[in-house]
Write a protein that holds these residues in place. Structure first.
Motif, mmCIF file in Angstrom:
data_model
loop_
_atom_site.group_PDB
_atom_site.id
_atom_site.type_symbol
_atom_site.label_atom_id
_atom_site.label_comp_id
_atom_site.label_asym_id
_atom_site.label_seq_id
_atom_site.Cartn_x
_atom_site.Cartn_y
_atom_site.Cartn_z
ATOM 1 N N VAL A 234 0.858 -1.181 0.000
ATOM 2 C CA VAL A 234 0.000 0.000 0.000
ATOM 3 C C VAL A 234 0.895 1.231 0.000
ATOM 4 O O VAL A 234 1.703 1.413 0.920
ATOM 5 C CB VAL A 234 -0.930 0.023 1.229
ATOM 6 N N THR B 280 -0.265 6.715 3.118
ATOM 7 C CA THR B 280 -0.901 6.363 4.389
ATOM 8 C C THR B 280 -1.876 7.433 4.847
ATOM 9 O O THR B 280 -2.020 7.700 6.026
ATOM 10 C CB THR B 280 0.159 6.174 5.495
ATOM 11 N N ALA C 286 -7.240 7.009 2.869
ATOM 12 C CA ALA C 286 -7.499 5.806 2.078
ATOM 13 C C ALA C 286 -6.443 4.744 2.368
ATOM 14 O O ALA C 286 -6.779 3.592 2.666
ATOM 15 C CB ALA C 286 -7.526 6.160 0.593
ATOM 16 N N GLY C 287 -5.189 5.120 2.293
ATOM 17 C CA GLY C 287 -4.112 4.148 2.458
ATOM 18 C C GLY C 287 -4.080 3.533 3.845
ATOM 19 O O GLY C 287 -3.971 2.311 3.995
ATOM 20 N N SER D 126 -6.486 3.376 6.113
ATOM 21 C CA SER D 126 -7.672 2.571 6.426
ATOM 22 C C SER D 126 -7.620 1.242 5.665
ATOM 23 O O SER D 126 -7.974 0.193 6.212
ATOM 24 C CB SER D 126 -8.957 3.339 6.106
ATOM 25 N N ALA D 127 -7.139 1.278 4.420
ATOM 26 C CA ALA D 127 -7.054 0.035 3.644
ATOM 27 C C ALA D 127 -5.996 -0.886 4.237
ATOM 28 O O ALA D 127 -6.242 -2.088 4.413
ATOM 29 C CB ALA D 127 -6.713 0.351 2.191
ATOM 30 N N ALA E 163 -2.457 4.851 -2.977
ATOM 31 C CA ALA E 163 -3.336 5.774 -2.245
ATOM 32 C C ALA E 163 -2.532 7.049 -2.067
ATOM 33 O O ALA E 163 -2.262 7.481 -0.955
ATOM 34 C CB ALA E 163 -3.736 5.165 -0.908
ATOM 35 N N ILE F 234 -6.953 4.014 -4.786
ATOM 36 C CA ILE F 234 -8.038 4.442 -3.894
ATOM 37 C C ILE F 234 -7.850 5.901 -3.461
ATOM 38 O O ILE F 234 -6.765 6.460 -3.575
ATOM 39 C CB ILE F 234 -8.112 3.518 -2.637
ATOM 40 N N GLY F 235 -8.916 6.482 -2.975
ATOM 41 C CA GLY F 235 -8.877 7.858 -2.478
ATOM 42 C C GLY F 235 -8.769 8.864 -3.615
ATOM 43 O O GLY F 235 -9.212 8.627 -4.739
ATOM 44 N N ASP G 124 -13.425 3.893 0.383
ATOM 45 C CA ASP G 124 -12.558 3.018 -0.419
ATOM 46 C C ASP G 124 -11.715 2.129 0.484
ATOM 47 O O ASP G 124 -11.596 0.930 0.265
ATOM 48 C CB ASP G 124 -11.604 3.857 -1.300
ATOM 49 N N GLY G 125 -11.124 2.738 1.496
ATOM 50 C CA GLY G 125 -10.136 2.024 2.303
ATOM 51 C C GLY G 125 -10.734 1.024 3.271
ATOM 52 O O GLY G 125 -10.222 -0.084 3.422
ATOM 53 N N TYR G 126 -11.811 1.417 3.944
ATOM 54 C CA TYR G 126 -12.390 0.506 4.937
ATOM 55 C C TYR G 126 -13.349 -0.507 4.302
ATOM 56 O O TYR G 126 -13.401 -1.653 4.709
ATOM 57 C CB TYR G 126 -13.200 1.284 5.984
#
Lengths: 637, 242, 249
Positions: free
Chosen positions: A38, A41, A44-45, A47-48, A225, A423-424, A447-449
């Protein structure tokens, strides 16, 4: 290039549920055999990365910052939308979906937006459980406030620091996984390239910003992300280090870049005070509730604002848009400010600014009320400008703020390169041509969660991936490409600094491809950008060596990519021969200045495919089909 | 390790500092109040001293507890100082303080000074080492006895604390050292008392400002009370008869 | 405006640092402190000298990247302001300005004014979270929270993790940082199940990371750009004592 969005069949409200059921799963014990990289951070990053580690995947998280918590999601002020309908004012998933599609001027993919609205409620639940201290009412329940582009009150907030609190929530979830060694963090490492093996994204190349070491990292899937590219304008509300490198490198490796011309300009920022300016600071849009925006009627009027009598002031928003006045939408307000300044009536020493005047409001409501409402903002303004807004009008000017465009992704949030997920803000998916306030946080966390952790499992379960290692020739080649590029940059030995080139590019983009665009200026931009770029490669100066904490080299690498990417952005702006949302082509407007879409020709996503450094990329099209929302003229009157 | 393992924890160390400090502050307050008896005359303070000595084992327990508290207080502060120095190996070339006061920054040094004074003070007035010539016994009459039994009077003797103090303070040098020392004690307490509450977690916007003010007030009261004694002696307001 | 700058230079973490003097004459009062350094860096670069490395990112006072100890004060002389939002109008023409890194054993210098603050992240990783996996929660409004408690939690949560508290503390204590996180979560009902475990773990990690001991100077509160109160330290001491006395191993 195949732009199959893979939108599930069925009714829009059932698509996501049905799709989740149809997706292939991976046995819990097998998940740990997969490694996911990933990059980034932010909301998005982080949480993913946290969610995927919780599921059992091996996750490696990369950031160029010294801590995951520094990501620029932290700067979002206003809030996060959700369709909870806690205020009982008629909100629903459907209404949030509709508002977002309409706000995006009907240039977003229906199915994605509907899913976002669906997961919005879970985001709030998740964040509250993590300890995000949202504002509450005296009864102990969550408070909501109103935001632009919606008639319902659906925005959750934590003072003026919602982004910070949500990021710290995601960061704490990520930290928990790092503490458990389920996530390996890589700090101060910047991604320089993505590595493709047998058509799949199988790894990345990073540069350690402290030691300069070029490193390879392999994975079974790569997630970008990495945020937006607002810094292509040099001055923006983005953080200094925000850059396009990760997404642009992926584009050069075959990922399509969608709608790069959709860039949002925020109307209320503190104006530029001189050449030294590094950053524009956003002042909350809420100020426009009580402030009146004006410029002098005369050109080049250098009098102090208090010396300009009432009848020599032009309250241009109130004049042009009597029904909405100072609360006209972001894009309209921004453009109107630019017009006034281009007309030579701008204020401040640079001529690029307009007044936001609270005198009437203070007279009407009293200083106390204004202080209660905007005290902290007035303080911040005074800290930066040295002017006291209670006594003299604020000066504001629009600034680049958010980019709706990004790497093209399908319903799974996967780009056109298999395995490369985006994502994000880095993807293009949910905001169409214009993002509504308080929706960016929603999308990043959605997106992330709640989306990627499912869809990435489906990808891994349905694709047979060979084992790879960083000894693979593709890694070696990417490493050597990165090293060569660095070597080349270090040996130009010219005279101009990376910042000078960046500033030059930014000015070109702002003047020729900024708030108002037309064919002539865009074509001029296409002439100038390659000139700046070629000068960059001939006349750049960098001190020091690669094997060091070299801030100049770090900057040069980013500017080099902006210089290439800018051209794609301009191509997109030129070929989208319509106005929509934040993309305003002066050739296409209604008499009242609202954007005039051309649904016949442009009701589609434009995705650009790289064709080589000196060749114009190919513009692919993903048609947008609106089954549940009727295309209409976007109007807030 | 055993009992000293608390030194591994910064907060536990602080709590030990606070608790032992509280005991020592309690002692100082009682000691000051006792000393003020000097204004009530020779008999009052000598009786008080005699009363304390009559407690026997209780006095010894109190002395041992206080001594232990003092040792722990000093030992912990040394360990903390060493670890704090380690935590900031490179100092700033320029340092500017906003909130740290002279009193709080000099706790270690005022502490050292107080300790040295205590050693001297005890040597002088308790162990009678430094100025043994100040030590004289006083004859007194216990309650219920009459002078008529003068023959047995010699057996009723006690240390004449009153005379010892007066003779001591009549020496300007001893008075000066004493006045400086109690001022330093006051300095130490100025920060110590409110700091103790903070360390023990007793900081609430409702009452902490009062604690801070009381801390300062207490330190001034202690300084005032204790300094008043040598001044009174030097001005011959008390003990002029000796 | 002219200034006499004494800037700390240090090639690598282990190398010896020194002050480098720069007399600058270009300073406009509208510049932020970091923009003043940007301009200096551009000038250095133009004359083929290595620019000064310093951490910075959002430049709007929220990311916590920027640091610098300016004339002995982390984030400079103005209260409640990060270095990136400190403007040159707060300085006098001709003033001498010493610029040093945030100094602490737990913040080793990486280069010039850049320090490594990952020790703060390590503390968070040891317990600065509420253990809840994605998608487990109940409805956000299922658990009402007293507004005053929530507001107090928000006061604590506003910490930006810049480390100015550590830098300003003569003992390099991280108590304000740790107590802010401990209090933020300890004040909310969601944080209760792990309350004891959290405070013990975070304080132990703090000690292990080489931070010093709090001596109640309150310099941290004065240096904190978010004005986080030392009352949270008292709260943490209380929590820590309770947890230490009642832990069951």
């Amino acid at each position: 290039m195949n732009l199959d969005a893979k939108i599930p069949s069925g009714q829009i409200k059932d698509k996501w549920d049905k799709y989740r059921f149809d997706m292939k799963l991976i046995n819990a014990a097998n998940k740990r055999k997969y490694k996911i990289l990933v990059v980034g951070t932010g909301l998005a990053g982080a949480s993913a990365a946290a969610s995927m580690a919780e599921l059992g995947y091996q996750v490696e998280a990369f950031t160029y910052a010294d801590s995951p918590r520094r990501a620029h999601s932290i700067a979002a002020q206003g809030g996060i939308n959700a369709a909870k309908n806690y205020t009982n004012d008629g909100d629903s998933v459907w209404r949030l979906f509709y508002d977002t599609v309409k706000g995006g001027d009907f240039r977003a993919r229906e199915a994605n937006v509907y899913r976002l609205a669906q997961v919005s409620n879970s985001i709030i639940d998740q964040c509250v459980a993590q300890g995000v201290p949202f504002a509450r009412e005296y009864g102990g329940l969550l408070d909501n406030r109103s935001f632009g582009g919606a008639q319902v009150s659906r925005t959750f907030y934590a003072r003026g620091q919602t982004g910070q609190q949500l990021l710290l929530g995601a960061y704490s979830a990520l930290s928990r996984q790092i503490g458990k060694k389920a996530v390996t963090q890589h700090l101060r490492k910047e991604m320089l390239d993505v590595v493709i093996i047998d058509g799949y994204a199988r790894g990345i190349i990073t540069r350690d910003l402290v030691t300069g070491k070029i490193e390879s990292h392999w994975g079974d899937a790569v997630v970008l992300a990495t945020g937006g590219y607002g810094n292509v304008f040099y001055l923006s509300t983005n953080a200094q280090a925000c850059n396009v490198t990760a997404t642009y490198r992926a584009y050069k490796k075959g990922a399509a870049f969608a709608n790069p011309c959709y860039t949002q300009i925020h109307p209320t920022c503190i104006p530029v005070s001189g050449d030294h300016q590094s950053k524009l600071t956003l002042m909350s849009e809420s100020l426009r509730n009580d402030g009146r925006i004006w410029v002098p009627k005369k050109q080049n009027d250098k009098r102090a604002p208090s010396q300009i009598p009432e009848d020599e002031r032009d309250y241009y928003l109130e004049r042009k848009y009597p029904s909405f006045g100072n609360l006209s939408p972001r894009d309209i307000s921004s453009r109107a400010a630019k017009e006034a300044c281009d007309d030579g009536r701008g204020i401040s020493s640079t001529g690029y600014g307009v007044y936001l005047d609270f005198e009437d409001a203070i007279n009407r409501l009293g200083k106390n009320v204004i202080e209660e409402r905007y005290g902290n903002l007035f303080e911040m303004y005074e800290r930066i400008t040295g002017d006291n807004p209670y006594e003299t009008p604020m000066m504001i000017y629009p600034a680049s703020h958010y980019t709706m465009g990004g790497l093209w992704v399908d319903y799974n949030l996967m780009s056109t390169i298999p395995g490369l997920h985006v994502i994000g803000e880095a993807n293009f998916s949910d905001h169409g041509a214009n993002r509504l306030g308080a929706s960016a946080l929603m999308q990043g966390l959605g997106d992330g969660y709640f989306v990627l952790p499912y869809t990435i499992g489906h990808f891994l379960a349905t694709n047979k991936l060979e084992k790879v290692s960083t000894d693979h020739p593709e890694f070696k080649k990417a490493e050597s490409d990165a090293n060569q590029k660095i070597h080349k940059l270090l040996n130009i030995n010219g005279k101009k600094t990376p910042s000078e080139f960046h500033r030059e590019l930014g000015k070109t983009m702002w003047d020729l491809c900024g708030m108002g665009r037309n064919e002539e200026r865009l074509k001029k931009a296409l002439e100038i950008i390659p000139q700046i770029r070629s000068e960059f490669w001939e006349n750049l100066t960098i001190t020091g060596v690669n094997e060091d904490y070299n801030i100049v080299l770090e900057k040069a690498l980013r500017v080099a990519d902006f210089l290439e990417f800018a051209e794609v952005l301009v191509w997109d702006a030129l070929e989208r021969d319509e106005s929509c949302g934040a993309h305003f082509r002066e050739e296409h407007q209604y008499p009242d200045g609202e954007a005039m879409r051309d649904d016949e020709k442009f009701c589609h996503v434009a995705a650009w495919e790289y064709q080589g450094d000196s060749t114009k990329p190919i513009r692919h099209v993903e048609p947008l089909v609106f089954e549940d929302v009727k295309l209409a003229v976007r109007s807030y009157k | 390790m055993g009992i000293l393992s608390y030194l591994q924890s910064s907060i536990l160390s602080k709590i030990v500092m606070a608790v032992t400090g509280a005991m020592l502050v309690g002692y100082i307050v009682i000691h000051t109040a006792g000393n003020l008896l000097i204004y009530s005359g020779q008999d009052a303070i000598n009786s008080y001293s005699q009363f304390l000595h009559s407690l026997g084992p209780v006095l010894w327990i109190a002395r041992i507890v206080l001594l232990l508290a003092l040792i722990l207080h000093i030992w912990t502060s040394i360990v903390l100082k060493v670890s704090s120095n380690e935590a900031k190996p490179e100092k700033y070339a320029v340092k500017n303080y906003f909130k740290a006061k002279l009193t709080s920054r000099t706790m270690l040094w005022t502490g050292v000074a107080v300790f040295l004074f205590v050693v001297y003070h005890v040597s002088h007035l308790t162990l009678h080492i430094t100025n043994p010539e100040h030590v004289v016994n006083q004859m007194y009459l216990p309650h219920g006895l009459h002078l008529s039994s003068a023959a047995s009077a010699l057996s009723y003797e006690r240390t004449d604390v009153y005379r010892m103090v007066i003779l001591g303070f009549q020496n300007p040098l001893i008075s000066l050292v004493y006045m400086i020392a109690v001022t330093i004690v006051g300095f130490h307490l100025n920060h110590a008392v409110q700091s103790m509450f903070q360390t023990l977690g007793l900081n609430h916007p409702k009452y902490f400002p009062t604690i801070q003010k009381s801390s300062v007030a207490l330190s001034f009261i202690i300084i005032f009370c204790l300094i008043s004694i040598p001044i009174s002696v030097l001005l011959k307001l008390i003990g002029g008869n000796l | 405006m002219k200034l006499k700058l004494h800037v700390w230079r240090q090639k690598y973490g282990k190398s010896k640092g020194y002050f480098e003097q720069h007399d600058v004459d270009y300073v406009s009062e509208d510049m932020s402190f970091l923009e003043m350094l940007d301009v200096l860096n551009e000038k250095l670069l133009k004359s083929a000298k290595e620019p000064i490395a310093f951490d910075h990112d959002c430049r709007e006072g929220i990311c916590g990247c920027c640091s610098l100890t300016i004339n002995g004060n982390p984030h400079g002389p103005e209260k409640a302001t990060t270095t990136c939002q400190l403007h040159m109008r707060k300085f006098k023409d001709g003033e001498t300005v010493y610029i040093e890194p945030f100094r602490a054993k737990a913040f080793p210098v990486i280069k010039d004014l850049v320090v490594d603050r990952t020790s703060l992240d390590t503390i968070i990783q040891s317990g600065g979270f509420i253990s809840v996996n994605t998608n487990q929660p109940q409805d956000a409004n299922a658990l009402p929270v007293d507004k005053k408690q929530a507001d107090l939690a928000m006061d604590a949560a506003s910490c930006i993790g810049c480390g100015a508290c550590v830098a300003s503390c003569p003992n390099s204590a991280a108590m304000l940082f740790v107590s802010a996180k401990v209090s933020h979560m300890g004040l909310l009902p969601q944080g209760q199940p792990e309350r004891k475990k959290r405070v013990l773990a975070m304080v132990n990690t703090m000690d292990a990371e080489g931070f010093g001991t709090c001596r109640n100077f309150y310099e941290c509160e004065a240096a904190c750009p978010k004005e986080i109160s030392v009352r949270f330290i008292a709260r943490m001491n209380r929590d820590f004592l309770k947890a230490s006395l009642s832990k069951e191993d």
